[in-house]
Design an enzyme around this catalytic site. Structure first.
Site, PDB file in Angstrom:
ATOM      1  N   THR A 264       5.835  -3.278   0.522  1.00  0.00           N
ATOM      2  CA  THR A 264       5.593  -2.331   1.197  1.00  0.00           C
ATOM      3  C   THR A 264       4.537  -2.214   0.656  1.00  0.00           C
ATOM      4  O   THR A 264       2.933  -2.520   0.195  1.00  0.00           O
ATOM      5  CB  THR A 264       5.893  -0.715   0.681  1.00  0.00           C
ATOM      6  OG1 THR A 264       6.307  -0.372   0.179  1.00  0.00           O
ATOM      7  CG2 THR A 264       7.508  -1.378   0.933  1.00  0.00           C
ATOM      8  N   ASP A 265       3.344  -1.527   2.455  1.00  0.00           N
ATOM      9  CA  ASP A 265       2.273  -1.720   2.368  1.00  0.00           C
ATOM     10  C   ASP A 265       2.066  -0.166   2.696  1.00  0.00           C
ATOM     11  O   ASP A 265       3.444   0.282   1.779  1.00  0.00           O
ATOM     12  CB  ASP A 265       1.601  -1.382   4.349  1.00  0.00           C
ATOM     13  CG  ASP A 265       3.017  -0.664   5.279  1.00  0.00           C
ATOM     14  OD1 ASP A 265       3.505   0.758   4.282  1.00  0.00           O
ATOM     15  OD2 ASP A 265       2.820  -0.862   5.917  1.00  0.00           O
ATOM     16  N   LEU A 266       0.676   0.504   2.755  1.00  0.00           N
ATOM     17  CA  LEU A 266       0.932   2.404   1.904  1.00  0.00           C
ATOM     18  C   LEU A 266       1.300   2.842   2.998  1.00  0.00           C
ATOM     19  O   LEU A 266       1.467   3.591   2.279  1.00  0.00           O
ATOM     20  CB  LEU A 266      -1.017   2.339   2.407  1.00  0.00           C
ATOM     21  CG  LEU A 266      -1.628   3.925   2.100  1.00  0.00           C
ATOM     22  CD1 LEU A 266      -1.429   3.900   0.881  1.00  0.00           C
ATOM     23  CD2 LEU A 266      -2.956   3.674   2.459  1.00  0.00           C
TER      24      LEU A 266
END
Length: 129
Positions: free
Chosen positions: A14-16
């Protein structure tokens, strides 16, 4: 004939914002294709060593429909679309339950050791019919 492959979304995917990074869908469908070929009874390393053949992605069309998120359990479905002399076109869908998140049409080609298109091995043709 539809092949199903389970994927669990880890933090590293995932990203932030906790949403699956777009390029990771390509990794998910690659893993699913590898297992699809294995389930067809094809050992890709042996195919390379004994016949000098490998598979490569020639074309990919992708559509992102909805985001997957951290800790989701996903399913990648792989279905044969078209079988040619040296190519295979697959439809792949990544879903969370009944919800479609990502769709791709992937064209694979069989390549010889010199990088030229090569006829698909008989075992693959036989197992796809």
């Amino acid at each position: 004939m539809t092949h199903r492959f389970a994927v669990h979304v880890y933090y590293e995917d995932t990203d932030l914002a906790g949403i699956v990074y777009y390029a990771n869908y390509l990794k998910f469908i690659e893993r699913a294709r590898t297992e699809w070929v294995r389930d067809l009874g094809v050992d890709q390393m042996r195919l390379k060593e004994e016949e000098g053949l490998v598979f490569a992605v020639r074309r990919l069309e992708a559509e992102y429909l909805a985001p997957a998120k951290f800790d989701d359990d996903l399913t990648v479905e792989t279905t044969l679309d078209t079988l040619g002399g040296a190519r295979i076109v697959l439809a792949q869908v990544v879903s969370r339950g009944e919800e479609r998140l990502f769709e791709a049409k992937v064209t694979l080609v069989a390549l010889s050791g010199s990088g030229q298109p090569a006829r698909l091995p008989a075992i693959i043709r036989r197992n796809l019919h």
